[in-house]
Motif scaffolding. Structure first.
Motif, mmCIF file in Angstrom:
data_model
loop_
_atom_site.group_PDB
_atom_site.id
_atom_site.type_symbol
_atom_site.label_atom_id
_atom_site.label_comp_id
_atom_site.label_asym_id
_atom_site.label_seq_id
_atom_site.Cartn_x
_atom_site.Cartn_y
_atom_site.Cartn_z
ATOM 1 N N VAL A 163 -15.095 0.711 -45.370
ATOM 2 C CA VAL A 163 -15.732 1.617 -44.408
ATOM 3 C C VAL A 163 -14.691 2.311 -43.523
ATOM 4 N N TYR A 164 -13.731 1.560 -42.995
ATOM 5 C CA TYR A 164 -12.820 2.105 -41.982
ATOM 6 C C TYR A 164 -11.569 2.770 -42.564
ATOM 7 N N VAL A 247 -21.775 7.173 -41.175
ATOM 8 C CA VAL A 247 -20.816 6.051 -41.236
ATOM 9 C C VAL A 247 -19.903 6.083 -40.008
ATOM 10 N N GLU A 248 -19.454 7.299 -39.637
ATOM 11 C CA GLU A 248 -18.509 7.406 -38.514
ATOM 12 C C GLU A 248 -19.151 7.058 -37.171
ATOM 13 N N LEU A 250 -20.915 4.465 -36.770
ATOM 14 C CA LEU A 250 -21.117 3.007 -36.754
ATOM 15 C C LEU A 250 -20.524 2.382 -35.493
#
Lengths: 250, 196
Positions: A163-164, A247-248, A250
């Motif tokens: 994810v990151y 996603v960003e 999150l």
């Protein structure tokens, strides 16, 4: 600047349409070259046919299935190839073969093994797989090693690295892969239908328009293909960008 | 009791010796400040401690779990300050302290993507990230670089308070920063030898 670019493109399209209209006017043979106006009329009239939506849905669902299989397989193998050199080396001959062999040859060969209804799924898959594989492998290789060191030092589990680090670093590569491969999947999938003639498909409609010399329909179906491909590609890239925004946050 | 031990460590790059038979130790719960001119091998020492580099010869002993402020912030730029800090908290562990640490370091807008923050703010997020986990030792590579002079002292005081009683290795060019942290100073010369 955006408006200026739009005006340039708009004028270029107008000039191309004018050239087409002039060529159609001078040849005066609609069976060889219908005029743009006839094609636009045909574009709407083919939509009135009973089988239009069935053909669009059949073709679209087959190609999208092939695209999705190709995308996920390409992405998974690219990540594996990025991590393990042996996978990269083992896949190399397949990638070279897929890239070098003409799509028509693949269609004919695959016809020997695959039912006609499923051929366009396989051909779309085959066109998408190497593009996604190569793009995502390039993206994987370009990941900043300093970010990977952060993951190592802080002992980030794989899903957090994904994810990151992986997703953000590979964003341009994923968008480029989707954008390029979808157009190709669409073109090659319809070419496969044109040869295999599955029932109620756009490829079949194109084929019968050709053998009955219904040139206006032939051009109109082509326009249908262009519109669907363009609209869906934009929707897909937009959806990917939206997913990234999610996603960003999150 | 020693926490980090270097015994006769030698490291060279392209045939050029950066560290020659370097020996030192950092005791448990001690803060060591490594100082010296540019190119003397300070960052090489940190990379050896973190295991990113292997020594050519000699022995290095370090505990397992580190927390780091890297020289370049190395943040996840597209994500918020809070996400950056919470990302490194191990699964199923409490994350509530992350926001408090960021607030204490002067970060008010926790949801803003890090790429939109100023250089000084990014540095604070990098510091907050390192302070948010319980580690066996902490490595801070020029942690206060880029902070404005007005608020630097507040950040130093906060770092000192949070890392009280922990094992810390900090690299700095500023002697006053090391003094404010109450750290033992290890001064290197240009060749990477310990002067004091």
């Amino acid at each position: 600047m955006k408006l200026k670019n739009f005006i340039y493109k708009f004028v270029a399209v107008l000039l191309a349409l004018f050239a087409w209209q002039a060529a159609a006017h001078f040849t005066n043979l609609p069976i060889l070259l219908p005029s743009p106006i006839e094609v636009i009329e045909g574009f709407f009239s083919v939509q009135e046919g009973q089988m239009f939506y069935l053909a669009v849905i059949t073709t679209f669902s087959n190609i999208i299935r092939g695209f999705l299989w190709g995308f996920f397989a390409g992405a998974i193998f690219a990540v594996l190839a990025g991590r393990f050199r042996i996978i990269r080396e083992l896949l190399w001959p397949y990638m070279i073969t897929i890239k070098s062999v003409p799509v028509a040859s693949f269609i004919i060969i695959a016809l020997l093994w695959i039912p006609t209804d499923d051929l366009s799924i396989f051909i779309s898959f085959l066109m998408v797989f190497p593009i996604v594989y190569n793009n995502i492998l390039e993206g994987y290789k370009s990941i900043d090693p300093k970010k990977l060191e952060v993951a190592k030092v802080f002992n980030l589990p794989f899903y957090k690295q994904f994810v990151y680090i992986f997703l953000p670093e590979m964003k341009p590569f994923i968008i480029s892969a989707c954008s390029t491969s979808f157009g190709l999947a669409w073109k090659s999938g319809v070419a496969a239908e044109f040869i295999a003639l599955p029932l109620n498909s756009i490829g079949e409609s194109l084929y019968y328009s050709k053998i009955y010399f219904e040139s206006v329909d032939l051009f109109a179906w082509t326009l249908v293909l262009i519109v669907i491909s363009f609209v869906f590609e934009k929707l897909m890239v937009g959806a990917i960008k939206l997913a990234y925004m999610g996603v960003e946050k999150l | 009791m020693s926490c980090i031990v270097f015994e006769n460590v030698t490291k060279s790059f392209d045939g050029k010796n950066v560290l020659s038979s370097l020996s030192f130790e950092v005791k448990q719960r001690e803060m060591l400040a490594i100082m010296g001119p540019s190119g003397c091998g300070k960052t090489t020492i940190l990379n050896l401690i973190l295991g990113s580099l292997k020594p050519d010869s000699g022995k290095i002993s370090v505990p397992k779990k580190a927390s780091v402020v890297f020289q370049e912030d190395r943040l996840f730029e597209e994500f918020s300050a809070l996400s950056n800090v919470e990302a490194i908290i191990p699964p199923r562990q409490d994350k509530e302290h992350c926001a408090a640490i960021l607030n204490a370091l002067g970060i008010e807008d926790l949801k803003k993507p890090v790429r939109k923050l100023s250089g000084g703010m990014k540095r604070r997020v990098a510091i907050a990230r390192a302070l948010a986990i319980e580690a066996d030792f902490y490595v801070l590579d020029e942690p206060f670089k880029g902070l404005d002079e007005d608020t630097k002292d507040e950040v130093i005081a906060f770092v000192k308070e949070r890392l009280e009683g922990k094992t810390v290795v900090v690299v700095t060019h500023q002697k006053d920063e090391a003094e404010k942290l109450n750290a033992r100073i290890m001064l290197l010369d240009k060749l990477g030898n310990i002067i004091e």
